[in-house]
Design an enzyme around this catalytic site. Structure first.
Site, PDB file in Angstrom:
ATOM      1  N   SER A 144       0.796  -1.226   0.000  1.00  0.00           N
ATOM      2  CA  SER A 144       0.000   0.000   0.000  1.00  0.00           C
ATOM      3  C   SER A 144       0.828   1.274   0.000  1.00  0.00           C
ATOM      4  O   SER A 144       0.334   2.328  -0.377  1.00  0.00           O
ATOM      5  CB  SER A 144      -0.939  -0.003   1.201  1.00  0.00           C
ATOM      6  N   HIS A 165      -5.597  -3.794  -1.491  1.00  0.00           N
ATOM      7  CA  HIS A 165      -5.405  -2.745  -2.499  1.00  0.00           C
ATOM      8  C   HIS A 165      -5.457  -3.312  -3.912  1.00  0.00           C
ATOM      9  O   HIS A 165      -4.787  -2.803  -4.824  1.00  0.00           O
ATOM     10  CB  HIS A 165      -4.092  -1.998  -2.239  1.00  0.00           C
ATOM     11  N   LYS A 195     -12.440  -0.632   1.330  1.00  0.00           N
ATOM     12  CA  LYS A 195     -11.733   0.196   0.350  1.00  0.00           C
ATOM     13  C   LYS A 195     -12.570   0.218  -0.945  1.00  0.00           C
ATOM     14  O   LYS A 195     -13.566   0.925  -0.988  1.00  0.00           O
ATOM     15  CB  LYS A 195     -10.314  -0.323   0.154  1.00  0.00           C
TER      16      LYS A 195
END
Ligand code: PLP
Length: 442
Positions: free
Chosen positions: A229, A257, A288
């Site tokens: 990340s 991610h 996310k």
């Protein structure tokens, strides 16, 4: 303990006055009174000492220029937000809202519907009376999305990482972990009793050495972030899977991610690199790209998921995910199962930002990921530039030690499908203006 300390630190006088009240009520013998008063004094001194230690820690963080201040957002999450103390609309380039689903109307509506039909929460852990058909449905959809046998939900991916390794691996096993893995993986591995080997970041030859070193272990698990990340770099999964197969190890990836947007159908790093059937366990987040509310999960072989339901401590001893959160995530996954259009638009905008910034003279780490770290080196410079960017209407954050290694401070820009090309260009212009002011570009 922390709560108690916080209470004591905040209200030492309350402690003393409570002591007085107690004495007036109980009226103990003289000797008893003296000893309880001195016990309170000792406790007060301990708290004063702790307070001094904490203040000096805090001063150290301020002096190092690594203080993390929290800006207050007064609107919903999105490419344009309102930030307390700044002019009305600010361009936001630091959320993990890769697909812009955090405030997507269909995602929000699904949350409202779930709230109305299923209530605010379960007031229970899953195995007592906290499992609704909503949870089972989302688990099934996530297993389908990742093409794995089964799925278990957690309150966060931090919890999923904290709850996996000690269940799967015992003292006869070994875990081989990339040195730059996420903090939650590091903490999860600390909790397990397997032999721990750390290999150099994305270094296949070091991983091979560690695989040779751990030949005698019963089970071995290679553990890596799919995407790291802080740098936006993608783990060399093909090489990792080759080595794992050669040495008889399993492979785990953290896809926080990557889930929802990497790979031709957005399934993640394993799809991007063509190794979906060679990676055995995937942990990821709902916080996310998948709607951004909260929650995490593990997908993998059914016996593993079954065992996690029996033994994984963050699952067993923590409340069920609230229905509105599950509703939002379910709609997000449904949108992604239906089409990959959103993720393609994010990729095009990522390349626009990266190309324009590089042409302007900035160094951007990683290659094609929407995490675009603008490398600056110095912690104070990163923090000052981020403040100046906000004055120009662009919200970005400087990252410094201990989140990234010393000397590698940066501003991490994150691109979202919800940004327009004009938003991207505005951000680049603000970087050029700020970079010139601080002598980073000419
Ligand atoms: N793993 C990685 C790589 C992350 O970046 C994060 C979040 O920052 C987590 C795990 C934790 O995810 P969650 O926010 O769902 O706890």
């Amino acid at each position: 303990m922390v709560c108690l300390l916080a209470h004591l630190v905040a209200t030492p006088h309350t402690v003393m006055s409570l002591g007085k009240v107690a004495r007036s009520l109980v009226k103990p013998a003289r000797g008893v009174l003296r000893s309880s008063a001195s016990a309170l004094n000792r406790s007060y001194a301990a708290v004063a000492e702790a307070r001094a230690v904490l203040e000096s820690e805090l001063d150290g963080i301020r002096a190092a220029g690594t203080w993390k201040a929290e800006r207050i957002i007064t609107s919903k999450q999105g490419p344009h937000i309102n930030v307390d103390g700044s002019r009305s609309s600010i361009l936001n380039f630091c959320a993990n809202n890769y697909l812009g689903l955090s405030s997507h109307p269909e995602v929000v509506q699904a949350g409202i519907d779930a709230l109305k039909s299923y209530g605010a929460g379960l007031s229970s852990v899953r195995f007592i009376c906290g499992t609704q058909d909503l949870h089972k449905n989302l688990e099934q959809k996530l297993a389908e999305f990742h093409e794995r046998e089964d799925c278990i939900l957690y309150a966060s991916c931090f919890d999923a990482n904290a709850g996996l390794f000690e269940v799967l691996l015992g003292p006869d096993d070994a875990v081989l972990s990339d040195e730059l893995n996420h903090a939650s993986i590091i903490d999860g591995i600390r909790l397990c009793r397997a032999k721990r080997l750390r290999y150099k970041h994305m270094d296949l030859s070091d991983l091979e050495n560690k695989l040779k070193e751990s030949q005698s272990s019963r089970m071995r698990l290679v553990v890596t972030d799919g995407v790291f990340s802080m740098d936006g770099d993608v783990a060399p999964l093909t090489g990792i899977c080759d080595l794992a197969e050669q040495y008889g190890a399993m492979v785990f990836i953290d896809e926080c991610h990557a889930t929802g947007f990497l790979g031709p159908r957005g399934r993640g790093t394993d799809e991007l690199l063509g190794v979906m059937d060679r990676v055995h366990i995937v942990n990821s987040t709902l916080g996310k790209a998948l709607g951004g509310a909260a929650g995490g999960y593990t997908v993998g072989p059914k016996p593993l998921i079954d065992l996690l339901r029996q033994r994984s401590r963050p699952y067993l001893f923590s409340n069920s995910l609230p229905p509105p959160v599950v509703g939002c995530a379910t709609r997000a996954v449904e949108l992604l199962l239906a089409s990959n259009e959103i993720s393609q638009s994010m990729t095009a905008k990522t390349m626009r930002f990266r190309n324009k910034m590089t042409q302007a003279g900035f160094t951007i780490a990683g290659s094609a990921h929407p995490i675009c770290p603008v490398m600056l080196g110095d912690a104070r410079l990163a923090s000052l530039m981020a403040d100046d960017m906000l004055k120009l209407g662009v919200y970005v954050i400087g990252f410094s030690f201990p989140v990234v290694p010393k000397g590698k401070a940066r501003i991490r820009v994150q691109i979202s499908a919800a940004h327009t090309n004009e938003d991207i260009d505005h951000c680049v212009d603000a970087f050029i203006q700020t970079g010139r002011k601080h002598g980073v570009v000419s």
